[in-house]
Design a protein around this motif. Structure first.
Motif, PDB file in Angstrom:
ATOM      1  N   VAL A  92     -17.158  31.809  13.502  1.00  0.00           N
ATOM      2  CA  VAL A  92     -17.519  30.870  14.563  1.00  0.00           C
ATOM      3  C   VAL A  92     -16.331  30.666  15.502  1.00  0.00           C
ATOM      4  N   ILE A  93     -15.159  30.430  14.931  1.00  0.00           N
ATOM      5  CA  ILE A  93     -13.971  30.171  15.749  1.00  0.00           C
ATOM      6  C   ILE A  93     -13.596  31.398  16.572  1.00  0.00           C
ATOM      7  N   LEU A  94     -13.642  32.570  15.956  1.00  0.00           N
ATOM      8  CA  LEU A  94     -13.331  33.800  16.691  1.00  0.00           C
ATOM      9  C   LEU A  94     -14.319  34.011  17.836  1.00  0.00           C
ATOM     10  N   MET A  95     -15.604  33.791  17.592  1.00  0.00           N
ATOM     11  CA  MET A  95     -16.605  33.954  18.654  1.00  0.00           C
ATOM     12  C   MET A  95     -16.378  32.943  19.770  1.00  0.00           C
ATOM     13  N   GLN A  96     -16.079  31.704  19.413  1.00  0.00           N
ATOM     14  CA  GLN A  96     -15.844  30.684  20.436  1.00  0.00           C
ATOM     15  C   GLN A  96     -14.630  31.048  21.281  1.00  0.00           C
ATOM     16  N   GLU A  98     -21.393  32.053  31.870  1.00  0.00           N
ATOM     17  CA  GLU A  98     -22.003  30.735  31.664  1.00  0.00           C
ATOM     18  C   GLU A  98     -22.214  30.473  30.172  1.00  0.00           C
ATOM     19  N   LEU A  99     -21.659  29.371  29.666  1.00  0.00           N
ATOM     20  CA  LEU A  99     -21.749  29.034  28.244  1.00  0.00           C
ATOM     21  C   LEU A  99     -22.781  27.966  27.913  1.00  0.00           C
ATOM     22  N   SER A 100     -23.184  27.182  28.878  1.00  0.00           N
ATOM     23  CA  SER A 100     -23.989  25.992  28.591  1.00  0.00           C
ATOM     24  C   SER A 100     -25.337  26.304  27.952  1.00  0.00           C
ATOM     25  N   THR A 101     -25.840  27.511  28.103  1.00  0.00           N
ATOM     26  CA  THR A 101     -27.138  27.845  27.518  1.00  0.00           C
ATOM     27  C   THR A 101     -27.028  28.268  26.052  1.00  0.00           C
ATOM     28  N   LEU A 102     -25.809  28.487  25.574  1.00  0.00           N
ATOM     29  CA  LEU A 102     -25.617  28.934  24.197  1.00  0.00           C
ATOM     30  C   LEU A 102     -25.662  27.758  23.230  1.00  0.00           C
ATOM     31  N   LYS A 103     -26.265  27.979  22.094  1.00  0.00           N
ATOM     32  CA  LYS A 103     -26.289  26.991  21.009  1.00  0.00           C
ATOM     33  C   LYS A 103     -25.596  27.625  19.809  1.00  0.00           C
ATOM     34  N   LEU A 104     -24.376  27.206  19.570  1.00  0.00           N
ATOM     35  CA  LEU A 104     -23.581  27.762  18.473  1.00  0.00           C
ATOM     36  C   LEU A 104     -23.196  26.675  17.489  1.00  0.00           C
ATOM     37  N   PRO A 105     -22.948  27.067  16.239  1.00  0.00           N
ATOM     38  CA  PRO A 105     -22.389  26.082  15.312  1.00  0.00           C
ATOM     39  C   PRO A 105     -20.984  25.715  15.787  1.00  0.00           C
ATOM     40  N   LYS A 133     -13.547  22.322  19.363  1.00  0.00           N
ATOM     41  CA  LYS A 133     -13.781  21.085  20.108  1.00  0.00           C
ATOM     42  C   LYS A 133     -13.712  21.336  21.606  1.00  0.00           C
ATOM     43  N   VAL A 134     -12.718  22.093  22.032  1.00  0.00           N
ATOM     44  CA  VAL A 134     -12.580  22.403  23.455  1.00  0.00           C
ATOM     45  C   VAL A 134     -13.750  23.271  23.920  1.00  0.00           C
ATOM     46  N   PHE A 135     -14.153  24.229  23.112  1.00  0.00           N
ATOM     47  CA  PHE A 135     -15.311  25.065  23.445  1.00  0.00           C
ATOM     48  C   PHE A 135     -16.541  24.188  23.681  1.00  0.00           C
ATOM     49  N   ASP A 136     -16.791  23.254  22.768  1.00  0.00           N
ATOM     50  CA  ASP A 136     -17.958  22.372  22.895  1.00  0.00           C
ATOM     51  C   ASP A 136     -17.873  21.516  24.154  1.00  0.00           C
ATOM     52  N   LEU A 137     -16.708  20.939  24.408  1.00  0.00           N
ATOM     53  CA  LEU A 137     -16.525  20.086  25.588  1.00  0.00           C
ATOM     54  C   LEU A 137     -16.679  20.889  26.880  1.00  0.00           C
ATOM     55  N   TYR A 138     -16.132  22.084  26.900  1.00  0.00           N
ATOM     56  CA  TYR A 138     -16.246  22.959  28.069  1.00  0.00           C
ATOM     57  C   TYR A 138     -17.715  23.355  28.281  1.00  0.00           C
ATOM     58  N   SER A 139     -18.406  23.692  27.217  1.00  0.00           N
ATOM     59  CA  SER A 139     -19.812  24.097  27.314  1.00  0.00           C
ATOM     60  C   SER A 139     -20.676  22.985  27.889  1.00  0.00           C
ATOM     61  N   LYS A 140     -20.338  21.751  27.559  1.00  0.00           N
ATOM     62  CA  LYS A 140     -21.111  20.599  28.046  1.00  0.00           C
ATOM     63  C   LYS A 140     -20.951  20.380  29.542  1.00  0.00           C
ATOM     64  N   LEU A 141     -19.954  20.997  30.159  1.00  0.00           N
ATOM     65  CA  LEU A 141     -19.795  20.872  31.608  1.00  0.00           C
ATOM     66  C   LEU A 141     -20.963  21.509  32.342  1.00  0.00           C
ATOM     67  N   GLY A 142     -21.604  22.458  31.688  1.00  0.00           N
ATOM     68  CA  GLY A 142     -22.700  23.173  32.336  1.00  0.00           C
ATOM     69  C   GLY A 142     -22.163  24.072  33.440  1.00  0.00           C
ATOM     70  N   LYS A 143     -23.040  24.426  34.346  1.00  0.00           N
ATOM     71  CA  LYS A 143     -22.640  25.276  35.463  1.00  0.00           C
ATOM     72  C   LYS A 143     -21.740  24.449  36.379  1.00  0.00           C
TER      73      LYS A 143
END
Length: 180
Positions: free
Chosen positions: A89-93, A106-113, A121-131
């Protein structure tokens, strides 16, 4: 008889190395754990405790790309498979976040563990920014502790751009992670 003695010496030295690595890990000398494990991984590939110890040392010292082999080796026990999934998971993120920062993916459409690791945490926060429009610097507040913030940015070095995540507690820098 010589072969038996040499085998005993070899096995004894391997046990000492694993014990030394564990001591280094407990003393937060993660880079040392990763480097020792990297040198002798092929000799210990079937020892899942060794492989996990090596992989966690590499993770904590930000040698995330070295997780690729442990991900494939950790498969025989429930704990090993759990560790393998965690590392994957960490390597993919890391790869996806870098791809997004450098190439605009674009990451916001991905649903990852996710995990509790700073990069996750940064990946999740960045993804929540959306486009959004690309920025040179992103600042995020940890969702579970508002005193912790993260700075995310790219650093150019010759041909290769590096992704940097700086962690802060209040205004004090606590960690700096550099990935490529």
């Amino acid at each position: 008889m010589k072969i038996i003695i040499l085998l005993f010496i070899y096995l004894s030295s391997q046990a000492d190395v694993k014990s030394d690595m564990f001591d280094y890990y407990q003393n937060e000398k993660y880079e040392k754990v990763c480097n020792i494990g990297h040198r002798i991984l092929d000799l210990n590939a079937k020892d899942e405790e060794f492989v996990s110890l090596y992989a966690f040392g590499c993770l904590k010292s930000d040698y995330i790309d070295r997780l690729t082999i442990p991900i494939s080796l950790l498969k025989y026990t429930k704990e090993a498979r759990s560790n393998s999934a965690y590392f994957a998971v960490i390597l993919m993120q890391k790869k996806l976040l870098y791809h997004s920062l450098v190439d605009g993916y674009e990451l916001s459409t991905l649903k990852l563990p996710t995990t509790d690791y700073a990069l996750s945490k940064v990946f999740d926060l960045y993804s929540k920014l959306g486009k959004h429009e690309s920025r040179t610097l992103y600042i995020f507040e940890d969702e579970s502790n508002p005193k912790i913030t993260y700075k995310l940015y790219l650093e150019s070095n010759n041909k290769l751009k590096k992704m940097v995540i700086e962690e802060f507690y209040d205004t004090i820098a606590t960690h700096r992670h550099v990935y490529w």
